[in-house]
Design an enzyme around this catalytic site. Sequence first.
Site, short mmCIF file in Angstrom:
data_model
loop_
_atom_site.label_atom_id
_atom_site.label_comp_id
_atom_site.label_asym_id
_atom_site.label_seq_id
_atom_site.Cartn_x
_atom_site.Cartn_y
_atom_site.Cartn_z
NE ARG A 18 -55.90 -19.63 -8.31
CZ ARG A 18 -56.38 -19.93 -9.67
NH1 ARG A 18 -55.86 -20.72 -10.62
NH2 ARG A 18 -57.58 -19.36 -9.90
CG HIS A 43 -36.73 -7.16 1.51
ND1 HIS A 43 -36.72 -5.76 1.93
CD2 HIS A 43 -36.60 -7.95 2.67
CE1 HIS A 43 -36.57 -5.78 3.16
NE2 HIS A 43 -36.56 -7.00 3.56
CD GLU A 70 -34.32 -4.23 -1.32
OE1 GLU A 70 -34.02 -3.28 -1.80
OE2 GLU A 70 -35.65 -4.72 -0.75
CG HIS A 190 -40.50 1.85 0.13
ND1 HIS A 190 -40.24 0.62 0.58
CD2 HIS A 190 -41.59 2.24 0.46
CE1 HIS A 190 -41.54 0.22 1.10
NE2 HIS A 190 -42.14 1.35 1.05
N GLY A 213 -40.14 -2.19 -7.27
CA GLY A 213 -40.83 -3.33 -7.17
C GLY A 213 -42.23 -3.22 -7.41
#
Length: 240
Positions: A18, A43, A70, A190, A213
């Site tokens: 946005r 990351h 990362e 991951h 995440g």
Amino acid sequence: MTRLSVNINKFATLRNARGGNNPDVVKVALDCERFGAQGITVHPRPDERHIRYNDVIELSKVVTTEFNIEGYPDERYMELVKKVKPAQATLVPDAPDVITSNAGWDTVKNETFLKEIISELKKEGIRASIFVDPVQKMVEGAAKVGTDRIELYTEAYARGYHSNKEAAIAPYLKAADLAKNLNLGLNAGHDLDLDNLSYLKESITYLDEVSIGHALICDAIYYGLENIIQLYLRQLGHYR
Ligand SMILES: CC(=O)[C@@H](O)[C@H](O)COP(=O)(O)O
Ligand SMILES: NCC(=O)COP(=O)(O)O
């Protein structure tokens, strides 16, 4: 105890959709810490589609838990980590155009490169971790390049977990044992989520840290949905 580092990339994805500054990733990081996160992971990618390089600088001024950056160690990444001096730099072998991280390092082919980068990080007092698949040769190679830790790339575990969790964890157990014997610290990440996380932790008891995440942020949205609809209905006078 395994520490939880929250990867806040996806909050930045939402903000960037946005323009503006909602959600504010600095506030998000501080709130994650307030709610118990033991680290903040970011990351930054060259296209800055989620966390931007400047966000990383602003975050570094306020994060009080372990800050983990990362990324692929190109010139821009190295400049950033040297400026910010996070607790940990996690090196990931991503090409600039990947949708998300999709492989661990070939620590044998990249031995010289990784050795140089890791020694630069160490000179700056930054702990080095490198992202690797659960493959014996790659873990041995990781020890040779002088990294402090490895981060096991858990996408294959997450993919296999629901059909056969024992088979899915097997290569990770071997890689983790080897890492322990080689005195390497151990991280994992991951596609970890509320379903597959506890089995990973029960199976690998000396796991230092997980960074999570995507699933965590999806869950935050979903588990918050009922509450937020009530709050909006209240604004419309439905509960008066
Ligand atoms: C290294 C790794 O497995 C993931 O952290 C990855 O960093 C997530 O990056 P994206 O948020 O860009 O998918
Ligand atoms: N290092 C893994 C990470 O930071 C988050 O990965 P994901 O949970 O977004 O797949």
